[in-house]
Design an enzyme around this catalytic site. Structure first.
Site, PDB file in Angstrom:
ATOM      1  N   LYS A 163       0.832  -1.219   0.000  1.00  0.00           N
ATOM      2  CA  LYS A 163       0.000   0.000   0.000  1.00  0.00           C
ATOM      3  C   LYS A 163       0.859   1.258   0.000  1.00  0.00           C
ATOM      4  CE  LYS A 163      -4.458  -1.523   1.535  1.00  0.00           C
ATOM      5  NZ  LYS A 163      -5.447  -1.563   2.583  1.00  0.00           N
ATOM      6  N   HIS A 188      -2.163  -3.936  -4.771  1.00  0.00           N
ATOM      7  CA  HIS A 188      -1.247  -3.888  -3.620  1.00  0.00           C
ATOM      8  C   HIS A 188      -0.720  -5.253  -3.153  1.00  0.00           C
ATOM      9  CE1 HIS A 188      -4.803  -4.409  -0.961  1.00  0.00           C
ATOM     10  NE2 HIS A 188      -3.939  -4.922  -0.134  1.00  0.00           N
ATOM     11  N   HIS A 216      -6.300 -11.237  -0.211  1.00  0.00           N
ATOM     12  CA  HIS A 216      -7.596 -10.771  -0.733  1.00  0.00           C
ATOM     13  C   HIS A 216      -8.263 -11.813  -1.629  1.00  0.00           C
ATOM     14  CE1 HIS A 216      -7.809  -6.739   0.893  1.00  0.00           C
ATOM     15  NE2 HIS A 216      -6.515  -6.602   0.645  1.00  0.00           N
ATOM     16  N   ASP A 244      -8.062  -9.665   8.530  1.00  0.00           N
ATOM     17  CA  ASP A 244      -8.015  -8.402   7.784  1.00  0.00           C
ATOM     18  C   ASP A 244      -9.424  -7.813   7.645  1.00  0.00           C
ATOM     19  OD1 ASP A 244      -6.789  -6.423   6.145  1.00  0.00           O
ATOM     20  OD2 ASP A 244      -7.448  -7.490   4.353  1.00  0.00           O
TER      21      ASP A 244
HETATM   22 FE   LIG Z   1      -5.202  -5.144   5.282  1.00  0.00          FE
HETATM   23 FE   LIG Z   2      -4.759  -5.687   1.755  1.00  0.00          FE
END
Ligand SMILES: [Fe+2]
Ligand SMILES: [Fe+2]
Length: 367
Positions: A163, A188, A216, A244
């Site tokens: 990020k 990211h 993700h 997360d």
């Molecule tokens: Fe995160």
């Molecule tokens: Fe992330």
């Protein structure tokens, strides 16, 4: 002692420096709070403040899951790295992760406190530290050995390093992202992976790198960047992914308010075998109290109450009625359920005949 923002009153003195979202100093230690400073803290989405004791509602302080010193060390290690973008000391990160794992393994009362850490800090990298702590706690529940916990901790604490390569105006945009901007954000995990892979560091094995790349990805293939699914995604990747989501949703963001823990709990429960596998989600949720002690709630009997202890049934804790001070064990009173969570102001409004002082004395129970 750390107390919720809603319970601050002018005249209290700040015990620890307070930082904003980007790590900027908001208030220094020793500052006496005024109405306008409290408003400033609320505007900056600060949720808890360490104030010098004693305070009138001693029992209402929030206990830290991880010692403040250790959290600070973890945050500082990551903050240093922002200052020196290219010099991330992975040895130091590894040492920090090892200490976090040691502390989590030694803490016998971890589960009840787990939700407290999600809303305590708004440092830029608090999220990374919190995701690391959350996933390691869930890993402990799953019986992982130390080595596996270190691997999980390293991947989790570093999961969002990419990020730093996303323009801040996109990353911190207070409005909805355009499709193009979202595509940039979605890069990211690859940025993180590439950045760390090149280091060829002995403290960062391939499993930790996979966590970074896959956090993700989703069970049903709806994630990114590679749209992996089911067992193409490893157990450790899923743990970091769940931690997360949990931390992101229960923390204030520039574009939305934090959701109550019980709502995120139910959402995650509902995502079993769609977004995340059933057994890993269950292990994670077993570490979470959807209504942690200290939560104000409205019961189905229309009585405002305070949660005073968790129980074996996550949605049926022990509560104290605010009007009568009577304790109710919701695992026994099966006809009564928790209807919703209340803010302190709402709870007060349901008790019009007594003043705030009496309210605090009512909730002054051993949590
Ligand atoms: Fe995160
Ligand atoms: Fe992330």
């Amino acid at each position: 002692m750390k107390i919720p923002i809603d319970f601050l009153t002018p005249g209290m003195r700040v015990q620890k420096p307070l930082f904003g979202r980007r790590g900027e100093l908001l208030l220094n230690r020793g500052v006496t709070l005024s109405d306008s400073l409290i408003t400033l803290l609320k505007k900056n989405n600060i949720l808890t403040v360490d104030v010098e004791g004693p305070v009138p509602f001693d029992e209402y302080q929030i206990k830290d899951t991880i010692s403040e010193k250790l959290r600070q060390a973890a945050l500082n290690t990551l903050m240093d790295w922002i200052k020196n973008r290219h010099i991330l000391n992975l040895n130091r990160v590894y040492e920090v992760v090892k200490s976090l794992v040691e502390e989590i393994l030694s803490d016998k009362e971890v589960s009840d406190n787990l939700t407290n850490l999600c809303s305590t800090d708004l440092y830029t990298f608090a999220h990374s530290v919190d995701v690391c702590i959350l996933s390691v706690m869930a890993g402990k529940k799953l019986g992982f050995n130390k080595k596996k916990l270190y691997t999980l901790g390293m991947g989790s604490i570093l999961h969002d390093v990419g990020k730093l390569d996303i323009p801040p105006e996109i990353l911190n945009k207070p409005a909805r992202l355009s499709p193009q901007e979202y595509e940039i954000i979605k890069k990211h995990p690859i940025y993180s992976y590439e950045k760390l892979r090149k280091r060829e560091d002995e403290n960062l094995n391939q499993y930790s790198l996979n966590i970074v790349l896959n956090h993700h990805e989703r069970f049903d293939g709806s994630g990114y960047p590679r749209r992996l699914k089911k067992d193409e995604i490893y157990e450790l990747d899923y743990l970091c992914a769940i931690a997360d989501v949990f931390n992101a949703m229960t923390t204030h963001r520039v574009y939305r308010k934090a959701l109550p823990v019980h709502e995120v709990y139910e959402m995650l429960e509902g995502s079993c075998d769609t977004l995340f596998p059933y057994d890993i989600t269950k292990a994670f949720l077993s570490c979470i109290a959807p209504f942690p002690p200290g939560t104000l709630v409205m019961l189905s009997s229309d009585e405002p109450a305070l949660v005073i202890a968790s129980s074996t049934l996550p949605f049926r804790p022990m509560v104290k009625l605010l009007r009568s001070s009577e304790d109710i064990d919701l695992t026994k009173e099966l006809n009564i359920t928790i209807k919703r969570q209340l803010t302190p102001e709402e709870a007060l409004s349901f008790i019009p005949t007594i003043d705030r002082k009496r309210f605090y004395s009512l909730i002054n129970v051993n949590l």
